[in-house]
Scaffold this motif. Structure first.
Motif, mmCIF file in Angstrom:
data_model
loop_
_atom_site.group_PDB
_atom_site.id
_atom_site.type_symbol
_atom_site.label_atom_id
_atom_site.label_comp_id
_atom_site.label_asym_id
_atom_site.label_seq_id
_atom_site.Cartn_x
_atom_site.Cartn_y
_atom_site.Cartn_z
ATOM 1 N N THR A 27 51.600 51.092 29.124
ATOM 2 C CA THR A 27 51.930 51.049 30.545
ATOM 3 C C THR A 27 52.667 52.337 30.927
ATOM 4 O O THR A 27 53.139 53.091 30.074
ATOM 5 N N PHE A 28 52.752 52.539 32.219
ATOM 6 C CA PHE A 28 53.332 53.769 32.779
ATOM 7 C C PHE A 28 54.721 54.050 32.208
ATOM 8 O O PHE A 28 55.084 55.191 31.943
ATOM 9 N N LYS A 29 55.491 52.988 32.014
ATOM 10 C CA LYS A 29 56.877 53.179 31.583
ATOM 11 C C LYS A 29 56.959 53.893 30.238
ATOM 12 O O LYS A 29 57.896 54.655 30.003
ATOM 13 N N TYR A 30 55.980 53.651 29.388
ATOM 14 C CA TYR A 30 55.993 54.305 28.085
ATOM 15 C C TYR A 30 55.719 55.799 28.238
ATOM 16 O O TYR A 30 56.270 56.629 27.511
ATOM 17 N N TYR A 31 54.902 56.162 29.187
ATOM 18 C CA TYR A 31 54.678 57.583 29.477
ATOM 19 C C TYR A 31 55.967 58.200 30.026
ATOM 20 O O TYR A 31 56.332 59.311 29.683
ATOM 21 N N LEU B 490 34.730 44.347 25.663
ATOM 22 C CA LEU B 490 34.528 44.812 24.284
ATOM 23 C C LEU B 490 35.707 45.674 23.818
ATOM 24 O O LEU B 490 35.911 45.860 22.623
ATOM 25 N N PHE B 491 36.455 46.212 24.776
ATOM 26 C CA PHE B 491 37.573 47.084 24.407
ATOM 27 C C PHE B 491 38.928 46.543 24.875
ATOM 28 O O PHE B 491 39.907 47.265 24.876
ATOM 29 N N THR B 492 38.962 45.290 25.313
ATOM 30 C CA THR B 492 40.257 44.749 25.742
ATOM 31 C C THR B 492 40.710 43.668 24.777
ATOM 32 O O THR B 492 39.957 43.254 23.897
ATOM 33 N N LYS B 493 41.947 43.196 24.992
ATOM 34 C CA LYS B 493 42.524 42.183 24.103
ATOM 35 C C LYS B 493 41.665 40.935 24.086
ATOM 36 O O LYS B 493 41.142 40.521 25.116
ATOM 37 N N LYS B 494 41.592 40.331 22.904
ATOM 38 C CA LYS B 494 40.683 39.193 22.772
ATOM 39 C C LYS B 494 41.313 37.888 23.260
ATOM 40 O O LYS B 494 40.618 36.939 23.570
ATOM 41 N N VAL B 499 39.972 41.147 32.771
ATOM 42 C CA VAL B 499 40.615 41.543 34.020
ATOM 43 C C VAL B 499 42.130 41.467 33.880
ATOM 44 O O VAL B 499 42.853 42.374 34.318
ATOM 45 N N SER B 500 42.632 40.401 33.241
ATOM 46 C CA SER B 500 44.092 40.297 33.170
ATOM 47 C C SER B 500 44.643 41.369 32.227
ATOM 48 O O SER B 500 45.700 41.936 32.487
ATOM 49 N N ASP B 501 43.924 41.678 31.157
ATOM 50 C CA ASP B 501 44.401 42.740 30.260
ATOM 51 C C ASP B 501 44.403 44.089 30.987
ATOM 52 O O ASP B 501 45.381 44.838 30.933
ATOM 53 N N LEU B 502 43.322 44.381 31.703
ATOM 54 C CA LEU B 502 43.248 45.680 32.389
ATOM 55 C C LEU B 502 44.268 45.761 33.529
ATOM 56 O O LEU B 502 44.745 46.845 33.860
ATOM 57 N N PHE B 510 39.494 50.455 37.313
ATOM 58 C CA PHE B 510 38.779 49.198 37.242
ATOM 59 C C PHE B 510 39.098 48.308 38.443
ATOM 60 O O PHE B 510 38.203 47.717 39.049
ATOM 61 N N LEU B 511 40.375 48.225 38.799
ATOM 62 C CA LEU B 511 40.762 47.389 39.939
ATOM 63 C C LEU B 511 40.076 47.852 41.214
ATOM 64 O O LEU B 511 39.565 47.051 42.000
#
Lengths: 166, 883
Positions: A27-31, B490-494, B499-502, B510-511
């Motif tokens: 997340t942004f905060k880590y940057y 395929l590249f987000t948390k399982k 959508v919630s991960d992104l 993406f949003l």
């Protein structure tokens, strides 16, 4: 491509590039934490329209250790901008800054065991060596190689040698 | 002892318990703490400070993120804290607790007020002062922050950071002179500086920066040179750059030039170093240069290109500077070099010069020549060498992208696809070729074909997240939300939905893209949901700065901190926010105009689809719960779950009863942060005119006019305002007078509106956007006549038809907009259809203009992408004939 030290204004562009390229995201905060602790260490590659197409997000190890040690949190270049040697240039700039500003003795990074392209870049082009294997380092269970590069010309080494010879 | 203080005093036993309560809170023994508080309250139910501490302890004991079961307790704690203040309004503890709870809720204004009240009761309380300074900084109350810092310094004068904190407060408050005085005062009174090397360096650099900001270059230079001499600052990077800038400012040009040379030794890919170097020689390459200056600049850059053969920067810069034949020669060399090295980015690199139409044409000519030479197996170097086949491959790739570039006056996607077809025959495994094909199809108006091509690129390198994301984005553009979500997952948390991960990871692209996709599909509720999610991400970006008000004082990273404060002040000028805000505002306007849109009318298929989605979400949630359970986390009970999204389908957002107020909230930051963009004012006009605020609307027109008097949207709005004004009979006299004083400077009274419109059209007869603007303008003029003339639509269509003529570049998005406009103007389906056909004749690949049925049929019947250059390869110029 323009290569320069990253500023606060670049962080969202770096976050965007990171999300486009890599499975490990922050997340942004880590940057912010990086830029507001070691402002000299992160670099960006910028295209003529001002878009960030490559970055290195770097820090110093906070754990007290004998020698100051730099660490690459994340580095990547957008696919359409590969084969320009940008990763190489970004890494060099960050390394030199680590030595100049923090007297770094060496630099470390983690890489996925399966990422052969990256391993070859770090090892063959940039002179890193594998110094550790970390089991299930990544969230998906993949192992990581811990890689390291020792700065031969660093002030730290010169100091040590001076002490030894005196 | 005052009455309040007397009431506050507890008997010995309870006073002891009260102390325990404090310790238990600090030790995080919340259960014990609450018990102790209850014991006191049993005897003294009106003891405010105990009540406050109980509220604080209860609040701290709650899980994060808040769960269903804990929600009532959270409300209880908040209410209790407010009651505690009422019971003991002169206690610093009750106010402090109220402040802490407001802070965790990120209600910065309330927190700031509560802390100020707490300090009134206990002026010298150090933790209180520290927190309240942070809140003053966070809420940009700089003079209060300075006062707080002053006070803190008198209490803790022996600590270096008390001084430096005051320095920064002065700087933020706009008083650099005072800030420097504080710094010098500190340095004058300490004998040895206990700060670490990096800490000293950060402080030193900031002091120099303050001098520069104050215009004190000589002072800054002296300080900087001293810092460098004493090894406080390293010569690498910023310090030397500041030195070069100051040397140039004070006119020590030779030294400045040498310093820039030293910087280029450190980093020969930094464009600012080249620009700075050239400035010391009076050459400002950000401006247009005279012929002599051009020659000097090129000469200097050529020397650097020799010194730094591995840096593309000096050679690339010459392409921006060189003109005419010199440009042609250099561009040719640059292009050949890039093609021979097989650099995929050659196009994105060189297209920077396309802002200059002449240069763009020259690059096109060179590429045609190169392709012809390479096809004949001729040498590119006037010798016997023969280029390897990959050179031709990359030349095709370049030319294909060139021919479909949006600023190409006469794009030919057909030819682009043909070139890529040949290249793919030669190398079918290069993802870049499919990516290029996707790009060409997208620009030609075929989002579905583009997505299929991008999917092929992705399939060639499944490990590459960049290709994965691009394919997902192209599916979103083609309207297939589900396919896109399946891909990104395929590249987000399982253990959670993609959508919630992104969203958690603040993935702006993406949003936005998914919001756009929903919007195009007519699902305004979900579109709003995604746009609002993006707006919330920006709120997080803003809140994120809070911890750094104290952190940066500790780490002494003052310059970076100042940059953060300035960045946050203009955060929402970010194009990501701008785009999502405008899109959401447009939806709110639509809802305002047609409130029936908020009534859900969904087909049985959609209903089924939605049920399926709800089930899937439920399953995912269960899975997540199990995963959490397995990892020893929460139990699976419902009340231990995080509070669920209370509006998963966005229908609450859509059902708003205050669409214009919602729109205004999103617009508010743009007024100041994006005032240089004409869209800011044209969208504000739409809000104001709907609120019946004529003066406000006119101000928007004036602002837009000042930014770009020829903006096509503005043009239509000027004539819209004229019509609205004529029907507004009940305007107060002063308003009328004010409008009459200003409006004629935008819409001249001496020409008729018809002439105004016709002259606009003739000024921009080859720009699709402006032609559409003129058509909209004409409709406004006609609608102002009562009754509306019968030839109105025919005349509007006559203008719109110009969009499809040969001398106007075929802009598919504008065609699409024109079709929508025509429909909303009340045209008959046949009229719309005829216009659509004209558009597809002009842009034969533009499937996006086909009817829904046509598009569906094409997808179900399958599409052979290798068929003669895409969807309409048989060249009869009609989309439908192909299906």
């Amino acid at each position: 491509m323009d290569i320069r030290q990253a500023t606060i204004d670049d962080l969202l562009g770096m976050q965007n590039a990171n999300l486009l390229n890599l499975p490990e995201n922050y997340t942004f905060k880590y940057y912010l934490y990086h830029a507001l602790t070691w402002p000299e260490l992160s670099y960006v590659a910028v295209d003529p329209r001002g878009r960030i197409v490559g970055y290195i997000l770097a820090k110093m190890e906070e754990e007290p250790s004998e020698e100051p040690c730099g660490h690459v949190t994340s580095i990547s270049v957008l696919r359409p901008y590969r084969r320009l040697g940008l990763a190489n240039k970004l890494m060099k700039q960050s390394q030199e800054a680590m030595v100049a500003h923090y007297n770094a003795h060496h630099i470390t990074l983690h890489v996925r065991k399966s990422n052969r392209a990256a391993i070859s870049l770090y090892r063959d082009t940039l002179g890193f060596e594998v110094h550790a294997m970390e089991k299930s380092y990544y969230a998906d269970g993949e192992d990581a190689y811990g890689m390291r590069y020792i700065f031969t010309g660093s002030k730290a080494i010169n100091d040590v040698e001076r002490i030894k010879t005196s | 002892m005052s009455a309040a203080a007397k009431q506050r005093q507890l008997p010995n036993k309870e006073a002891g318990l009260f102390k325990e309560l404090l310790t238990q809170y600090e030790l995080k023994q919340y259960k014990k703490g609450i018990k102790a508080a209850d014991t006191i309250l049993k005897k003294f139910p009106n003891h405010g400070e105990t009540l406050a501490l109980k509220a604080l302890t209860l609040h701290a004991s709650l899980p994060f993120p808040i769960t269903v079961g804990a929600l009532p307790k959270q409300e209880e704690a908040e209410q209790m804290a407010r009651t505690a203040v009422k019971k003991d309004i002169t206690s610093h503890i009750t106010w402090h607790v109220l402040g802490i709870i407001a802070k965790t809720k990120k209600d910065w204004d309330e927190a700031s007020r509560a802390f100020a009240m707490a300090r009134k009761q206990d002026n010298d309380n150090i933790p209180l002062i520290r927190d309240s300074i942070s809140l003053y900084l966070h809420t940009r109350q700089y003079s209060s922050a300075v006062a707080g810092r002053h006070h803190y310094l008198t209490l803790r004068p022996q600590i270096r950071s008390s001084w430096l904190g005051l320095m920064i407060a002065h700087h933020l408050n706009g008083d650099i002179e005072e800030a420097l005085e504080v710094y010098d005062g500190l340095m004058g009174c300490i004998k040895t500086d206990g700060a670490s090397g990096p800490e000293k360096a950060q402080t030193a650099l900031h002091v120099v920066r303050m001098c520069i900001e104050a215009g004190e270059y000589k002072d800054g230079l002296e300080r900087l040179e001293r810092f460098l001499r004493n090894d406080v600052l390293s010569a690498r990077g910023e310090a030397t750059q500041l030195k070069a800038e100051m040397l140039a400012k004070v006119g020590r040009l030779q030294e400045a030039e040498d310093t820039y040379r030293a910087l280029l030794e450190q980093n020969s890919d930094n464009l600012e170093y080249y620009r700075g170097f050239l400035r010391t020689r009076g050459l400002d390459i950000t401006e247009t240069l005279e012929a002599e200056a051009v020659a000097k600049t090129l000469h200097a850059l050529d020397l650097f290109a020799e010194s730094y053969p591995r840096s593309a920067a000096p050679r690339r810069l010459t392409l921006d500077i060189a003109q005419g034949e010199a440009f042609r020669d250099r561009a040719r060399t640059y292009l050949i070099n890039g093609l021979e090295r097989g650099v995929p980015s050659l196009f994105v690199d060189v297209k920077g010069v396309y802002q200059d139409a002449t240069k763009m044409a020259v690059v096109g000519e060179i590429m045609e020549e190169l392709v012809a030479e390479l096809e004949k197996n001729a040498s590119l170097h006037n010798d016997a060498t023969i280029a390897p086949p990959t050179t031709l491959l990359w030349a095709y790739y370049y030319l294909a992208l060139h021919l479909s570039h949006p600023s190409h006056p006469n794009p030919s996607p057909d030819r682009s696809l043909k070139l890529l077809g040949i290249a793919l025959e030669h190398t079918p495994t290069l993802p870049e070729l499919y990516m290029a094909k996707a790009m060409v199809l997208k620009r030609a108006g075929d989002p579905y074909g583009a997505a299929v091509a991008m999917e092929e690129a992705r399939s060639l390198d499944l490990q590459d997240r960049f290709l994965n994301g691009k394919a997902a984005k192209y599916w979103l553009r083609a309207g297939d939300v589900k396919k896109a979500e399946d891909l990104v997952s395929l590249f987000t948390k399982k253990d959670t939905s993609a959508v919630s991960d992104l969203t958690d990871l603040q993935c702006l692209w993406f949003l936005t893209e998914e919001g756009d996709s929903y919007r195009r599909n007519g699902n305004l509720a979900m579109a709003l949901k995604r746009y609002q999610a993006l707006v919330n991400v920006f709120q997080d970006y803003e809140d994120d700065q809070y911890d750094f008000h104290t952190y940066c004082m500790r780490r002494m990273t003052f310059s970076a901190y100042m940059a953060l404060m300035r960045y946050e002040d203009q955060l929402r000028s970010h194009p990501g926010y701008f785009r999502a805000a405008i899109a959401a505002i447009e939806i709110y306007l639509k809802i305002h105009d047609d409130p029936t849109l908020t009534e859900e009318s969904i087909s049985p298929e959609e209903e089924a689809e939605r049920k399926k989605a709800a089930k899937k979400a439920q399953k995912a949630e269960q899975k997540a719960r199990k995963a959490a359970h397995a990892s020893g986390g929460d139990s699976g009970k419902k009340e231990d779950q995080p509070v669920p999204d209370e509006d998963p389908t966005g229908s609450k957002l859509l059902k708003t009863e205050t669409p214009l107020e919602d729109a205004l909230k999103l617009f508010a930051p743009l007024e100041h942060l994006a005032s240089e963009r004409v869209e800011t004012w044209t969208i504000a006009y739409e809000i104001d005119i709907r609120r019946g605020r004529y003066l406000g609307a006119l101000k928007c027109l004036s602002e837009a006019y000042a930014v770009d008097a020829e903006d096509p949207k503005l043009h239509g709005q000027i004539l819209n305002f004229r019509r609205k004004l004529a029907s507004a009979t009940d305007l107060p006299e002063p308003v009328k007078a004010a409008i009459e004083a200003v409006f004629p400077s935008i819409l001249p009274t001496e020409t008729s509106p018809e002439e105004f419109n016709a002259s606009f059209l003739s000024r921009h007869s080859t720009s699709p956007r402006h032609i559409l603007g003129a058509a909209q303008g004409l409709l406004e003029i006609k609608r102002a006549i009562d009754p509306v003339p019968s030839d109105t639509l025919a005349e509007v269509i006559a203008i719109l038809n110009q969009i499809t003529t040969d001398n106007v570049p075929p802009a598919v998005p504008i065609m699409l907009e024109a079709v929508d406009f025509l429909r909303s103007a009340g045209a008959a389906p046949e009229q719309v259809d005829t216009f659509r056909k004209r558009c597809t004749d002009r842009a034969p690949l533009a499937w996006v203009l086909a009817t829904e049925d046509e598009q569906k049929r094409r997808k179900t019947q399958g599409m052979d992408m290798d068929d003669e250059g895409g969807a309409n390869g048989n060249g009869n110029g009609n989309v439908k004939a192909d299906v």
